[in-house]
Each structure stands twice: as C-alpha cells, then as structure tokens.
Enzyme design. Structure first.
Site, PDB file in Angstrom:
ATOM      1  N   CYS A   1     -42.413 -17.966  19.342  1.00  0.00           N
ATOM      2  CA  CYS A   1     -42.310 -16.726  20.113  1.00  0.00           C
ATOM      3  C   CYS A   1     -43.011 -15.566  19.406  1.00  0.00           C
ATOM      4  O   CYS A   1     -43.767 -14.808  20.026  1.00  0.00           O
ATOM      5  CB  CYS A   1     -40.842 -16.382  20.374  1.00  0.00           C
TER       6      CYS A   1
ATOM      7  N   GLY B   1     -48.224 -31.084  39.678  1.00  0.00           N
ATOM      8  CA  GLY B   1     -48.793 -32.086  38.799  1.00  0.00           C
ATOM      9  C   GLY B   1     -49.336 -33.265  39.577  1.00  0.00           C
ATOM     10  O   GLY B   1     -48.870 -33.584  40.675  1.00  0.00           O
TER      11      GLY B   1
ATOM     12  N   ASP C   1     -38.323 -22.997  19.108  1.00  0.00           N
ATOM     13  CA  ASP C   1     -39.336 -23.816  18.465  1.00  0.00           C
ATOM     14  C   ASP C   1     -40.249 -23.009  17.552  1.00  0.00           C
ATOM     15  O   ASP C   1     -41.262 -23.508  17.070  1.00  0.00           O
ATOM     16  CB  ASP C   1     -40.171 -24.563  19.507  1.00  0.00           C
TER      17      ASP C   1
ATOM     18  N   GLY D   1     -37.164 -13.217  22.098  1.00  0.00           N
ATOM     19  CA  GLY D   1     -37.942 -12.563  23.139  1.00  0.00           C
ATOM     20  C   GLY D   1     -37.426 -11.173  23.448  1.00  0.00           C
ATOM     21  O   GLY D   1     -38.206 -10.226  23.632  1.00  0.00           O
TER      22      GLY D   1
ATOM     23  N   ASP E   1     -44.152 -24.948  37.744  1.00  0.00           N
ATOM     24  CA  ASP E   1     -44.788 -24.679  39.030  1.00  0.00           C
ATOM     25  C   ASP E   1     -44.440 -23.282  39.538  1.00  0.00           C
ATOM     26  O   ASP E   1     -45.309 -22.539  40.003  1.00  0.00           O
ATOM     27  CB  ASP E   1     -44.344 -25.722  40.056  1.00  0.00           C
TER      28      ASP E   1
ATOM     29  N   HIS F   1     -40.462 -37.192  37.987  1.00  0.00           N
ATOM     30  CA  HIS F   1     -41.202 -37.107  36.729  1.00  0.00           C
ATOM     31  C   HIS F   1     -40.502 -37.921  35.644  1.00  0.00           C
ATOM     32  O   HIS F   1     -40.565 -37.585  34.472  1.00  0.00           O
ATOM     33  CB  HIS F   1     -41.310 -35.654  36.257  1.00  0.00           C
TER      34      HIS F   1
END
Length: 591
Positions: A426, A58, A423, A577, A115, A230
C-alpha cells in the site's frame, strides 16, 4: 502440447480464440491490442440509432461474452486474460472508441470485485467525458448464501446471459438508455442460478498438479454444489446421483423458507429455465440433465417453464458441470415495450446464442477478407472541454504539492502498517502515485479551469497506481471530474468542493460496499467530506479525517485483503489506506 490442452499458451489461446469470432460471424471485428470484439459499422449502418450495450470479463467463460456480440445483443465485449478482469483502459477504449455512444452506453458486468472496479472506472471516465453511461451489476448465484457473501453479495454466473439477451433486444428496438438499464436491472433482480461440478478445472499454461494427488479437492464420486465459474468453492461437497443433486439445487433456488438463500419469490405464471453447460459435459448428457430439471420443476414445484433454453452459454473452461437459472418473468412497466419472453425470442445474429446468422449477412460479406480492410482505428478521446469553473491555481498547486509530499513521507509508516495487516504494497503504491502527480504538476502548467486541471491528473493516477486502491482512487477522481462539471461555472468555494466530493463518494459507493467502520480508506474519506460540508474549513476536515484514520486501530476489517490475514496486527496499527489518505488531507490543510 500438454496432456490437458492442445494450446498450452494462455495468451496465444485467448488471442486466437477472439480472432476466430471474426471468422465465424461477419458482423464482428476485433481490436486485437485491447482484446475488444465489436460490431462492424457496416452491420448496423442501415439500422436506427440505438443504445450501445457493452459487457465483458475474464476469458474462459466462452461463448460469453465475445460470442454475444452482434445485432440483437452486444455492441462490444472486452476480454481479460483467463479468469481475470480486463483493465479499465481496455473497457474505456471499448466505450469511447468501439461503439456508437450517441444514444448512451449500458455496461453490464458480473458481480466480481475486479470487474466492478475496472468497468466502473471506465464508466466514470466516460461520464466525465460527457457520455451518457450506466452500469448494471448481475449477481444471480445462490450457491453462496447471504451470511457467507456478506457485503460482497452474490456472484454473477450464467443468468447474466439472459440479462444481455433481454437488454440487447430492447436496445435494438430503439429504447432509451434509462429504459434499457431499468429492464436490465429488473431482469437481473428476477434471476436466480446455482451450479454444480464434478471437478475443478485446469487453466492452460499453469503447471499441472499430480492427477493422483486429488488436487481438485473432490474425491471420485463427489460433486461440489454451488461451485463458482472461476474454480471458487461452493457450499458443500456431496455424493449424490443426478435426481438428488437436481432436487437439492432446485431447493436452493426456490425454497422460500431458507432465509440464507431466498433471494427470489417466484410469483409469476411465466418462468424461463436456462440449463447451462459449464464446458465439459457432453451434449448427450446435457440432454439428460435438462430432462431431469424440467421433470422436477413440474412434479415438485408445479412450474412449467414457458421457455427451456439449454446449451453452452457461460462456461468455466472445460468444467465438468452445469448450472440452472430461473427467470421470473415480470412486467417491465414501460409503455410499448415487449415483455421479457418476447425479448428473449427476438432475433439476434451472434454465435453464442441459439439464433442463426442470416443468409443475407453471409452474402453481403462475400468476397470480403477476414480482416476489416482499410479500417482505421477510432479517434482518441477528445480533450476535456473547459468548464468555466475557476479557482486560485497557485494556492491550489502549493497545497496539493504539500499534500503529495506528505504522502511520500508517510510511505515507511504505511508500508509497516500494511505489512502487519496486508501484503505490504500500500505504501509503495501511494508513494508511486504521489510522485507521478508531482512530476505532472512540475511539467504542466495549471490552466485555472478546475475541471480541466483535475481531469489532467486522472490518467496519471490510472497509469501509476494499480491494485484495488488504484482503482478506487481512479473511480473517485473520474466521478469528481463529472461532479465538478455539473456544478460549473463559477468560483470553487469550500461548499462547492464539499458538494462535488459528496457526489464522488456516492459514485464510489456504487462500486464498493466499503463504508465507515469497514477499516478501509473510506474511514478517512467520509469524515473529511462531511466535516468540510458542515464547517467549510479544510483544517477541521483534515483533523476529522486524521482522527477517524487513527480510530481504525483495533477495528476488524470487513473488506479487502486484510480479511484473509490472521493475527492481531489490526489491533496495533491503523488501516494503511486510511492513514495514507489522512496524511494527504493534512497536507492540503498545510499541516
């Protein structure tokens, strides 16, 4: 203009800051569309071929990473938005088209999930295209101990810069990829760092909270020890003067009796000290901080650093803080290779390190415009070459179509499960990916070459499935292409599929700590692969996957967003998942 920033448009800020590097270092050029700063061909045309070194992350950590591009350090750096990882496509472009990959490519990334997944996906894609590529992950922060970090591990902070300098210098000497990667890992394993800050930072473009409301979470006179780069919280807040603060930070780095943070035993006569400005401390004050650190290392720990490097290398925007990094210099065990200190001393022409740009470079650039006149965009990645690995494409297309339709039909259940424990996205993500692959199969005839056909599906998944699960599937499929190529030519038997899938699982495990029992899609993946290897029967493998997915009901999550979601939903529903993947496998088996 805001009261905090001269440039309050975050996108404009990142783009112009990257452009500025082409003005201050004639060695580098900018791929503005993909936010890649890279060495100009002219800057290394007369040098011997070398391993390419690529890093990134970032924006907001300048001069890392783009300011480290140039002779002696990075070949390219890929930038994301502020505090956000660049996309896998940006990184892939960097590897495939902005560096000379003939001698191989080493990718160095800090230990943050986004990352690792995005850079890892690009590395696997490069491998699938036949490029020799390796990735080194740096996690040097001791601010968060073992217990709290868990499987995620230590964050990467300023010590990463030392890894880049050492690896870049070794690559510049013409070392092989395996040796550059080995020394980079060895350097990373021998670095510990910790930071401290007087306040959290404000990101340009975001609404400024009331300054009187204590939005930083730190009261006047408090310091946060172990703060991440961060704005992540550290291990504690305290009211300490500088000597006591430095003493506490050095204890976290060096106290071997602290089992939660004793990541490194300094057993070398040579230790390198890096004192890094997080962006907002004056040069004058950094001098005082550096003097205090060196004095305490000598008086309390009997350490006299062989190199003291102080300055601004890895920032948190204008963070009002600093970090301390210690590198334990060890033998690289590579014949003819210089030691780590010599590699740190080696010349480099980058704006983010202490070495100046050479006069000859400026003279060679005289009369040339700011932009690379007439530079052409690099050629697109070559088409995947046939492998000779044959299979029954009609039967496979039928089974794959059934499997994808199974995933689409399961969307309501998966969404319901994910609403309870996550959330809620999925199911939609899996459905979107499945529909896109179905559309691809309808519009493209399969060739009968397994590597070519699987490789054709990979970009469909990459472009339609986002989030963590999208990155996991993309990494797995890229690794599968690579594995199938290594096992070709011949006929695609169940045993060959099992071997390739096992290699892909191994590749995936390098980028995520998820293992069976962590309540992730891995709970459904591993049983399928293991049962296929032992039985050679897709039906038995699919049934094993289904049972394992169902068994995640009541399993407490160790990874993923579910970790942060409270309540008892996980006791009532399986992992979404894992369930979606099990439905896919059942479709492959014709169920």
């Amino acid at each position: 203009m805001s009261s905090r920033h001269f440039i309050n448009d975050a996108t404009h800020l990142v783009n112009t800051a990257l452009h500025s590097l082409t003005l201050t270092n004639p060695n580098v050029a900018l791929d503005a569309e993909h936010k890649i700063v890279y060495r100009r061909a002219a800057s290394h045309a007369s040098s011997s071929p070398q391993v390419a070194l690529l890093a990134g992350g970032g924006s907001g950590h300048e001069p890392s990473f783009a300011g480290m591009v140039g002779p002696g350090m990075l070949s390219a750096a890929v930038a994301g938005t502020i505090f956000a990882s660049p996309s896998a496509e940006q990184v892939r472009r960097g590897i495939m088209s902005r560096v000379d990959a003939a001698q191989g490519v080493l990718v160095v990334v800090m230990n943050y999930t986004g990352d690792i997944l995005n850079f890892g996906m690009a590395v696997e894609k490069a491998k699938a295209a036949g490029i020799a590529a390796e990735m080194v992950v740096v996690g040097d922060d001791v601010g968060v101990g073992r217990e709290q970090a868990g499987k995620v591990g230590r964050r990467g902070i300023a010590g990463t810069v030392l890894v880049l300098k050492v690896a870049g210098a070794l690559a510049a000497r013409g070392a092989k990829l395996e040796d550059v990667a080995k020394v980079a890992r060895l350097t990373a394993e021998n670095i510990v760092s910790v930071g401290a800050s007087l306040e959290h930072v404000h990101v340009p473009g975001r609404a400024a909270a009331d300054e009187d409301a204590g939005s930083s979470g730190l009261a006047r006179g408090e310091v946060e020890i172990g703060m991440g780069i961060h704005n992540e919280p550290g291990c504690e807040k305290a009211r300490l003067e500088l000597p006591a603060l430095v003493s506490k930070m050095l204890a976290q780095l060096l106290d071997g009796s602290d089992s939660d943070r004793a990541f490194l035993t300094v057993n070398s006569n040579e230790v390198v000290l890096l004192v890094n400005n997080l962006g907002g401390v004056s040069v004058l004050e950094m001098g005082g901080i550096t003097a205090e650190v060196v004095a305490q290392l000598r008086s309390k720990h009997n350490i006299r650093p062989v190199r003291v490097i102080a300055g601004t290398f890895m920032t948190s925007l204008n963070g009002m803080g600093f970090s301390i990094s210690l590198l334990n210099v060890v033998n690289t065990s590579i014949d003819g290779a210089p030691n780590m200190v010599e590699l740190l001393d080696a010349p480099s022409e980058v704006t983010g390190w202490s070495a100046p740009i050479q006069r000859t470079t400026w003279e060679a650039a005289a009369g040339r415009g700011e932009e690379a006149a007439g530079e052409e965009a690099a050629a697109a990645a070559q088409d995947v070459k046939p492998s000779g690995l044959k299979y029954d494409q009609e039967a496979a297309k039928k089974a794959l179509t059934t499997a994808l339709k199974n995933v689409i039909a399961a969307e309501p259940d998966v969404t319901r499960y994910d609403t309870a424990v996550g959330d809620g996205d999925c199911g939609i993500g899996l459905k979107r990916g499945a529909e896109a692959v179905l559309k691809h199969l309808e519009g493209h005839s399969l060739t009968g070459d397994l590597v070519v056909d699987v490789a054709g599906i990979v970009p469909v998944v990459e472009n339609t499935m986002d989030g963590t699960s999208g990155a996991l599937y993309a990494i797995f499929l890229n690794a599968l292409v690579h594995a199938l190529r290594t096992l070709s030519p011949g006929e695609a038997s169940p045993s060959l599929w099992a071997a390739a899938l096992k290699q892909s699982c191994d590749a995936l495990s390098r980028y995520t700590p998820a293992r069976p029992g962590d309540r992730t899609l891995v709970d459904a993946l591993y049983p399928f692969v293991e049962t296929l290897a032992s039985s050679g029967d897709v039906g038995q493998a699919a049934e094993a996957s289904h049972k394992a997915a169902d068994a995640t009901k009541g399993m407490k999550a160790s990874l993923g967003r579910s970790v942060y979601v409270g309540g008892s939903g996980y006791e009532e529903v399986p992992d979404p998942g894992a369930w979606g993947l099990a439905c896919f496998f059942q479709g492959l088996a014709g169920n």
